[in-house]
Design an enzyme around this catalytic site. Structure first.
Site, PDB file in Angstrom:
ATOM      1  N   CYS A  90       0.887  -1.121  -0.167  1.00 12.81           N
ATOM      2  CA  CYS A  90      -0.028  -0.035   0.108  1.00 12.81           C
ATOM      3  C   CYS A  90       1.035   1.359  -0.185  1.00 12.81           C
ATOM      4  O   CYS A  90       2.013   1.458   0.714  1.00 12.81           O
ATOM      5  CB  CYS A  90      -0.773   0.080   1.197  1.00 12.81           C
ATOM      6  SG  CYS A  90      -0.405   0.635   2.970  1.00 12.81           S
ATOM      7  N   GLU A  91       0.517   2.322  -0.811  1.00 10.51           N
ATOM      8  CA  GLU A  91       1.348   3.224  -0.710  1.00 10.51           C
ATOM      9  C   GLU A  91       1.115   4.442   0.338  1.00 10.51           C
ATOM     10  O   GLU A  91       1.887   5.286   0.275  1.00 10.51           O
ATOM     11  CB  GLU A  91       1.002   4.135  -2.122  1.00 10.51           C
ATOM     12  CG  GLU A  91      -0.324   4.732  -2.199  1.00 10.51           C
ATOM     13  CD  GLU A  91      -0.658   5.343  -3.796  1.00 10.51           C
ATOM     14  OE1 GLU A  91      -0.424   5.019  -4.600  1.00 10.51           O
ATOM     15  OE2 GLU A  91      -1.368   6.736  -3.418  1.00 10.51           O
ATOM     16  N   HIS A  92       0.199   4.056   1.567  1.00  9.39           N
ATOM     17  CA  HIS A  92       0.428   4.721   2.597  1.00  9.39           C
ATOM     18  C   HIS A  92       1.273   4.478   3.395  1.00  9.39           C
ATOM     19  O   HIS A  92       1.577   5.232   4.416  1.00  9.39           O
ATOM     20  CB  HIS A  92      -1.214   4.680   3.053  1.00  9.39           C
ATOM     21  CG  HIS A  92      -2.161   5.208   2.153  1.00  9.39           C
ATOM     22  ND1 HIS A  92      -3.254   4.326   1.745  1.00  9.39           N
ATOM     23  CD2 HIS A  92      -2.133   6.430   1.209  1.00  9.39           C
ATOM     24  CE1 HIS A  92      -4.037   5.259   0.777  1.00  9.39           C
ATOM     25  NE2 HIS A  92      -3.353   6.277   0.475  1.00  9.39           N
ATOM     26  N   HIS A  93       1.275   2.954   3.784  1.00 10.66           N
ATOM     27  CA  HIS A  93       2.501   2.595   4.768  1.00 10.66           C
ATOM     28  C   HIS A  93       3.390   1.778   4.307  1.00 10.66           C
ATOM     29  O   HIS A  93       4.174   1.190   4.987  1.00 10.66           O
ATOM     30  CB  HIS A  93       1.485   1.667   5.853  1.00 10.66           C
ATOM     31  CG  HIS A  93       0.193   2.405   6.345  1.00 10.66           C
ATOM     32  ND1 HIS A  93      -1.199   2.260   5.787  1.00 10.66           N
ATOM     33  CD2 HIS A  93       0.227   3.140   7.541  1.00 10.66           C
ATOM     34  CE1 HIS A  93      -1.834   3.280   6.534  1.00 10.66           C
ATOM     35  NE2 HIS A  93      -1.243   3.570   7.380  1.00 10.66           N
ATOM     36  N   GLN A 114      -5.583  -0.018  -3.773  1.00  8.46           N
ATOM     37  CA  GLN A 114      -6.235  -1.233  -4.188  1.00  8.46           C
ATOM     38  C   GLN A 114      -7.133  -1.185  -5.585  1.00  8.46           C
ATOM     39  O   GLN A 114      -7.323  -1.284  -6.367  1.00  8.46           O
ATOM     40  CB  GLN A 114      -6.965  -2.196  -3.471  1.00  8.46           C
ATOM     41  CG  GLN A 114      -7.590  -3.613  -3.988  1.00  8.46           C
ATOM     42  CD  GLN A 114      -8.041  -4.403  -3.006  1.00  8.46           C
ATOM     43  OE1 GLN A 114      -7.606  -4.511  -1.852  1.00  8.46           O
ATOM     44  NE2 GLN A 114      -9.255  -4.983  -3.366  1.00  8.46           N
ATOM     45  N   HIS A 171      -4.972  -6.195   3.512  1.00  8.28           N
ATOM     46  CA  HIS A 171      -4.042  -5.055   3.709  1.00  8.28           C
ATOM     47  C   HIS A 171      -3.589  -5.197   5.122  1.00  8.28           C
ATOM     48  O   HIS A 171      -3.993  -5.159   6.232  1.00  8.28           O
ATOM     49  CB  HIS A 171      -4.991  -3.730   3.596  1.00  8.28           C
ATOM     50  CG  HIS A 171      -5.297  -3.519   2.261  1.00  8.28           C
ATOM     51  ND1 HIS A 171      -5.091  -2.518   1.659  1.00  8.28           N
ATOM     52  CD2 HIS A 171      -5.944  -4.210   1.501  1.00  8.28           C
ATOM     53  CE1 HIS A 171      -5.560  -2.275   0.508  1.00  8.28           C
ATOM     54  NE2 HIS A 171      -6.475  -3.475   0.450  1.00  8.28           N
ATOM     55  N   CYS A 205      -1.669  -3.302   6.604  1.00 10.70           N
ATOM     56  CA  CYS A 205      -1.841  -2.053   7.495  1.00 10.70           C
ATOM     57  C   CYS A 205      -2.957  -2.174   8.412  1.00 10.70           C
ATOM     58  O   CYS A 205      -3.053  -1.131   9.087  1.00 10.70           O
ATOM     59  CB  CYS A 205      -1.632  -0.826   6.434  1.00 10.70           C
ATOM     60  SG  CYS A 205      -2.833  -0.781   5.125  1.00 10.70           S
TER      61      CYS A 205
HETATM   62 ZN   LIG Z   1      -1.748   1.075   4.232  1.00  7.85          ZN
END
Ligand SMILES: [Zn+2]
Length: 204
Positions: free
Chosen positions: A91-94, A132, A160, A162
């Site tokens: 995931c590009e956030h975490h 996603q 996910h 995260c």
């Molecule tokens: Zn994430």
């Protein structure tokens, strides 16, 4: 809605391997360990090599290799479905793993591709930093743009990490996203046949 970019994103300037390894050393110190203790001395270089593998999708252009590898068939005009294509993404956030399965279907208009090529499209987009929803749309639009079939359906089921290993720690939760184009969107029978073939029939 903005159209998902098919282009391979390019970082403005790629740092050296030494810089990347130094960044891992910094993270090791940040979490409270000693990058110079015996067990960790090789870790920065191993982590950087693992990242090369996990993020190898930046080196490939799925549009290019699909364009090179389709072949034409006469007369076959029914659904082609590939289900349970395993993928690992981040995931590009975490930068935490997203692990799951992709189901791809299309209704060909003469042009078809080998099974391994579709799996490679999935893998190339997955091996980038992702959300996603974008992953799902990128796979569908890539197939639509290159093969120009009468329709494309993509369903992604992802867990996910995260979400399952940190934050709200919801175990056993998977996220399902879908992108339907052409007949998959406009024709309820095509959509129902596709969902049935991937084992997710619509309740009657
Ligand atoms: Zn994430």
């Amino acid at each position: 809605m903005t159209r998902p970019s098919k282009k391979t994103p390019r970082a403005p300037e790629k740092p050296s391997r030494e810089e990347a390894e130094r960044a891992v050393r910094t993270l090791i110190r940040w979490i409270g360990d000693d990058p110079d203790r015996e067990g960790l001395t090789g870790t920065p270089s191993r982590v950087v090599r693992a990242y090369e593998d996990w993020f190898s999708g930046y080196r490939d252009d799925p549009v290019e290799f699909l364009r090179r590898t389709f072949y034409e068939v006469d007369g076959y005009d029914e659904l082609i479905v590939l289900r349970d294509i395993g993928f690992e993404s981040h995931c590009e956030h975490h930068m935490a793993p997203i692990i799951g399965k992709v189901h791809v279907g299309y209704l060909p208009d003469r042009k078809v591709v080998g099974i391994s090529k579709l799996a490679r499209v999935v893998e190339t987009f997955a091996r980038r930093m992702q959300v996603q929803e974008s992953l799902t749309a990128q796979i569908a639009h890539c197939i639509q743009d290159v093969l120009k079939p009468r329709g494309v359906g993509v369903v992604v089921e992802g867990v996910h990490q995260c979400m399952t290993t940190r934050g709200i720690r919801k175990h056993g939760v998977s996220m399902i996203t879908s992108q339907l184009l052409g007949h998959f969107r406009s024709d309820p029978r095509t959509r129902a046949e596709f969902l049935n073939m991937i084992g997710r029939p619509i309740a009657a």
